[in-house]
Design a protein around this motif. Structure first.
Motif, mmCIF file in Angstrom:
data_model
loop_
_atom_site.group_PDB
_atom_site.id
_atom_site.type_symbol
_atom_site.label_atom_id
_atom_site.label_comp_id
_atom_site.label_asym_id
_atom_site.label_seq_id
_atom_site.Cartn_x
_atom_site.Cartn_y
_atom_site.Cartn_z
ATOM 1 N N ARG A 213 40.961 50.194 5.794
ATOM 2 C CA ARG A 213 40.324 50.010 4.490
ATOM 3 C C ARG A 213 38.878 49.539 4.619
ATOM 4 O O ARG A 213 38.038 49.824 3.769
ATOM 5 C CB ARG A 213 41.123 49.002 3.652
ATOM 6 C CG ARG A 213 42.434 49.541 3.124
ATOM 7 C CD ARG A 213 43.263 48.460 2.499
ATOM 8 N NE ARG A 213 44.530 48.970 1.985
ATOM 9 C CZ ARG A 213 45.633 48.249 1.865
ATOM 10 N NH1 ARG A 213 45.640 46.960 2.239
ATOM 11 N NH2 ARG A 213 46.732 48.796 1.383
ATOM 12 N N GLU A 273 45.647 56.748 6.383
ATOM 13 C CA GLU A 273 46.148 55.926 5.268
ATOM 14 C C GLU A 273 45.015 55.557 4.314
ATOM 15 O O GLU A 273 45.149 55.687 3.091
ATOM 16 C CB GLU A 273 46.831 54.651 5.790
ATOM 17 C CG GLU A 273 48.175 54.895 6.455
ATOM 18 C CD GLU A 273 48.037 55.166 7.944
ATOM 19 O OE1 GLU A 273 46.885 55.346 8.412
ATOM 20 O OE2 GLU A 273 49.078 55.216 8.640
ATOM 21 N N ALA A 274 43.896 55.097 4.868
ATOM 22 C CA ALA A 274 42.751 54.756 4.025
ATOM 23 C C ALA A 274 42.196 56.002 3.345
ATOM 24 O O ALA A 274 41.718 55.929 2.193
ATOM 25 C CB ALA A 274 41.668 54.080 4.863
ATOM 26 N N HIS A 276 43.903 58.522 2.217
ATOM 27 C CA HIS A 276 44.733 58.767 1.036
ATOM 28 C C HIS A 276 44.418 57.761 -0.074
ATOM 29 O O HIS A 276 44.344 58.128 -1.249
ATOM 30 C CB HIS A 276 46.215 58.676 1.407
ATOM 31 C CG HIS A 276 46.788 59.951 1.928
ATOM 32 N ND1 HIS A 276 47.140 61.008 1.113
ATOM 33 C CD2 HIS A 276 47.064 60.356 3.199
ATOM 34 C CE1 HIS A 276 47.620 61.993 1.839
ATOM 35 N NE2 HIS A 276 47.588 61.634 3.112
ATOM 36 N N GLU A 277 44.234 56.506 0.286
ATOM 37 C CA GLU A 277 43.984 55.475 -0.723
ATOM 38 C C GLU A 277 42.645 55.650 -1.423
ATOM 39 O O GLU A 277 42.517 55.402 -2.623
ATOM 40 C CB GLU A 277 44.050 54.085 -0.086
ATOM 41 C CG GLU A 277 45.440 53.590 0.214
ATOM 42 C CD GLU A 277 45.448 52.122 0.604
ATOM 43 O OE1 GLU A 277 44.380 51.485 0.573
ATOM 44 O OE2 GLU A 277 46.539 51.622 0.939
ATOM 45 N N MET A 278 41.618 56.038 -0.673
ATOM 46 C CA MET A 278 40.254 56.050 -1.210
ATOM 47 C C MET A 278 39.738 57.441 -1.540
ATOM 48 O O MET A 278 38.601 57.574 -1.990
ATOM 49 C CB MET A 278 39.306 55.394 -0.202
ATOM 50 C CG MET A 278 39.662 53.966 0.140
ATOM 51 S SD MET A 278 38.475 53.235 1.298
ATOM 52 C CE MET A 278 39.249 51.632 1.592
ATOM 53 N N LEU A 500 52.898 56.982 0.989
ATOM 54 C CA LEU A 500 52.150 56.354 -0.107
ATOM 55 C C LEU A 500 53.017 55.316 -0.789
ATOM 56 O O LEU A 500 54.227 55.509 -0.958
ATOM 57 C CB LEU A 500 51.693 57.415 -1.104
ATOM 58 C CG LEU A 500 50.750 58.489 -0.551
ATOM 59 C CD1 LEU A 500 50.449 59.529 -1.612
ATOM 60 C CD2 LEU A 500 49.464 57.852 -0.043
#
Length: 501
Positions: A213, A273-274, A276-278, A500
Motif C-alpha cells: 500500500r 494486492e495493492a 487491486h485496492e488502488m 479481495l
C-alpha cells in the motif's frame, strides 16, 4: 557472450565509432550502420523467440543470463526477454533506425547529437532486457538523462525551459521510483529468503500488504510520470514541442513506453494486492488523461503540440488498459504501446520534414501542401488514419482490443469509464480531420510553397519503414498478439490469486 547483451554493446560500439569520425558524412554513416545492425538483431530476436515458443519452450523468460555485480547486496546483471520485451525491443529498433534518417541533415554538432541520441537508445534497450530492478533503474536513468542535452542544445523555441522542466519532473519521478524499488527490495525476503532485486524471484514472494500500500503508488506514479499520467503530464507537450525531430520520435515513440512497461512489469506484477485496492484511483486519472489529451489536441494550433497532447491521450489509454487487469486489455495495452510508438514517430518525422520546408508549425499559416509535397501529404494522411483507428492499420487493432477487454468488467464503474475513454476516438477523428483539411487541402496559401521539393530519399526511408510496420501490424496482427499473450500468463496468475475483502 549472450545474445541479448549485444543490444547494449552494438549502440555502445556505435558511439565509440562516431567519436572517431572526422566529418558529418562519416558521422551519419556510422550511426546508420550501427542502427541497421541493431535493427537486424531485433528482427533476428523476434524469429528466435517465435522459434523457441513453437518448439514448446514455456519458460517465463528466454535467453536469460545472470552475472553478479554487487554480491553483498545481491545485485546482478540479469537479463531475459518474454514476448512483451521482444515487442518493445523491435519497436525501439525501428524507431531509432528511422530517427537516424529523419536526422540526416543535422549539421550543428552532428557528432555530439548522434552520440547523445544513440546513448539514449542504449538505455532503452538495456531497460527492456533487464529482469533485475537495480539494472533496470540504471538503464532507465541512462535513457532519461540525455534528453536534457538533446532538447536544450538541439531543440527549438523555449528549449532551455522545456529541457529543464522535463528533466526536473522526470527526476522527481525517478526519486519516487527509487523509493518504491528499494521498498520492494527490502520486502523481497518476506518468505525467509535472501534480499533480491530479481523480478522473477520477487514475484514468488508475498510482499506484506502494508508495504504494498505504501510502495505501489510510488512505483506506479514514478513510472506513470514518464507515461504522461495526469496531472504529472505537463512536461510532455513542452518537451515534444521543443525537441528536434528524431528526439521527438524517440521521446514519444519509445521513452514514454518505459512508463507503461515499468508500471506493468514492476508495480502490477510485484504488488498485485495493492494494485487491486488502488486501481480505481488510477483508473479515474488515466481515464481523464485519455479524454483530456484528446480535447487538448483540438485547441492547439502548433503541429507538435497537437501530436503531444494526442500522445497524452494515447499513452493514458495504455495505463488505463493495464489497470483493467484482464488478459484481453493487457494484450491491447502492449499492442497500443507498439502502435502508438510507430504512428507518433511517423507524425513527428513528418512534422519535422514539413517544418524544414515551411519554417512554421502553425497550421493556420499552411494550406494546399498536398499539391506541392504529395508524398509527405499522403504519409501524413496515413499517420492520421492510424491515429483515429482506421481498420487495416495498427491503431484499430490496439484500441479495439483494449475496449473489448475493458468492457469485460460487468460492473457499471468500469463500463462507464470504458465508454468515456472510447469517446476519445470521436474526438481524435475531429482534430485529425481538421488538421488534414487545413494543412493539406484547399488552395496554396503562400507562393513560396510552390518552390518546395517533395521527400528526399532518406525521408522516404524513414517514413516508408514506419508506414510498412504500421500497415503490417494492422493487416496481420495475430503473430504479435499471440507472442504477447503467452507472456501475460504469469501476470494474470499473480493478479487472479488476489483475494479481495
Amino acid at each position: 557472450m549472450d545474445f541479448l547483451t549485444w543490444f547494449v554493446i552494438v549502440p555502445s560500439l556505435t558511439v565509440i565509432g562516431i567519436v572517431f569520425t572526422k566529418n558529418m558524412k562519416q558521422t551519419r554513416l556510422a550511426a546508420a550502420l550501427g542502427m541497421s545492425v541493431q535493427l537486424i538483431l531485433a528482427i533476428c530476436l523476434v524469429f528466435m523467440y517465435l522459434a523457441e515458443r513453437r518448439a514448446g519452450n514455456t519458460a517465463e523468460m528466454l535467453f536469460m543470463h545472470t552475472h553478479s555485480w554487487f554480491s553483498s547486496f545481491n545485485i546482478t546483471y540479469s537479463i531475459g526477454v518474454d514476448g512483451i520485451s521482444v515487442a518493445m525491443i523491435m519497436l525501439t529498433a525501428v524507431i531509432v533506425f528511422t530517427g537516424i534518417f529523419a536526422s540526416w541533415m543535422v549539421d550543428f554538432l552532428s557528432r555530439e547529437f548522434f552520440i547523445s541520441l544513440i546513448l539514449l537508445s542504449t538505455g532503452v534497450f538495456g531497460f527492456f532486457i533487464s529482469i533485475d530492478l537495480f539494472t533496470m533503474f540504471l538503464f532507465y536513468e541512462v535513457a532519461v538523462i540525455p534528453m536534457y542535452l538533446l532538447i536544450g542544445i538541439w531543440g527549438s523555441g523555449p528549449k532551455e525551459y522545456s529541457a529543464m522542466k522535463l528533466t526536473i519532473m522526470l527526476m522527481g519521478g525517478s526519486a519516487l521510483l527509487l523509493v518504491g524499488l528499494l521498498g520492494i527490495y527490502f520486502n523481497s525476503n518476506a518468505g525467509g529468503g535472501a534480499l533480491t532485486f530479481n523480478i522473477l524471484d520477487i514475484s514468488k514472494v508475498n510482499i506484506p500488504i502494508e508495504a504494498q500500500r505504501f510502495f505501489f503508488p510510488m512505483t506506479f506514479i514514478g513510472f506513470g510520470i514518464l507515461g504522461a499520467l495526469f496531472p504529472f503530464h505537463t512536461w510532455s507537450p513542452d518537451g515534444h514541442a521543443s525537441a528536434p525531430t528524431a528526439v521527438s520520435m524517440l521521446h514519444a515513440g519509445v521513452l514514454m513506453k518505459l512508463g507503461g512497461y515499468g508500471a506493468f512489469r514492476v508495480a502490477m506484477f510485484l504488488m498485485p494486492e495493492a494494485a487491486h485496492e488502488m486501481a480505481w484511483i488510477f483508473l479515474l486519472l488515466t481515464g481523464f488523461s485519455v479524454v483530456y489529451g484528446a480535447f487538448g489536441a483540438i485547441f492547439q494550433k502548433d503541429l507538435k503540440y497537437i501530436n503531444a497532447y494526442s500522445s497524452v491521450s494515447h499513452c493514458g489509454l495504455v495505463l488505463f488498459a493495464i489497470l483493467m487487469m484482464n488478459k484481453t486489455a493487457l494484450n491491447g495495452a502492449v499492442i497500443q504501446m507498439v502502435s502508438h510508438g510507430l504512428m507518433t514517430a511517423l507524425f513527428f518525422a513528418l512534422i519535422g520534414m514539413i517544418y524544414g520546408r515551411t519554417h512554421t508549425r502553425m497550421i493556420n499559416e499552411m494550406g494546399g501542401l498536398m499539391k506541392v509535397i504529395p508524398f509527405l501529404g499522403v504519409c501524413y494522411v496515413i499517420a492520421g488514419l492510424a491515429s483515429l483507428g482506421l481498420p487495416g492499420l495498427s491503431g484499430f487493432v490496439a484500441e479495439m482490443t483494449i475496449f473489448v477487454g475493458a468492457f469485460q468488467h460487468a460492473d457499471s464503474f468500469h463500463r462507464i469509464l470504458t465508454i468515456a475513454a472510447a469517446s476519445s476516438i470521436v474526438i481524435t477523428a475531429v482534430y485529425i480531420l481538421r488538421v488534414v483539411g487545413i494543412l493539406l487541402l484547399g488552395p496554396v496559401k503562400n507562393d513560396h510553397f510552390l518552390t518546395f521539393t517533395d521527400a528526399k530519399w532518406y525521408e522516404k526511408v524513414s517514413t516508408g519503414v514506419l508506414i510498412a510496420t504500421i500497415a503490417g501490424i494492422g493487416l496481420a496482427p495475430l503473430w504479435l498478439s499471440d507472442m504477447i499473450n503467452d507472456s501475460l500468463n504469469p501476470v494474470i496468475i499473480q493478479l487472479s490469486q488476489v483475494i479481495l475483502p
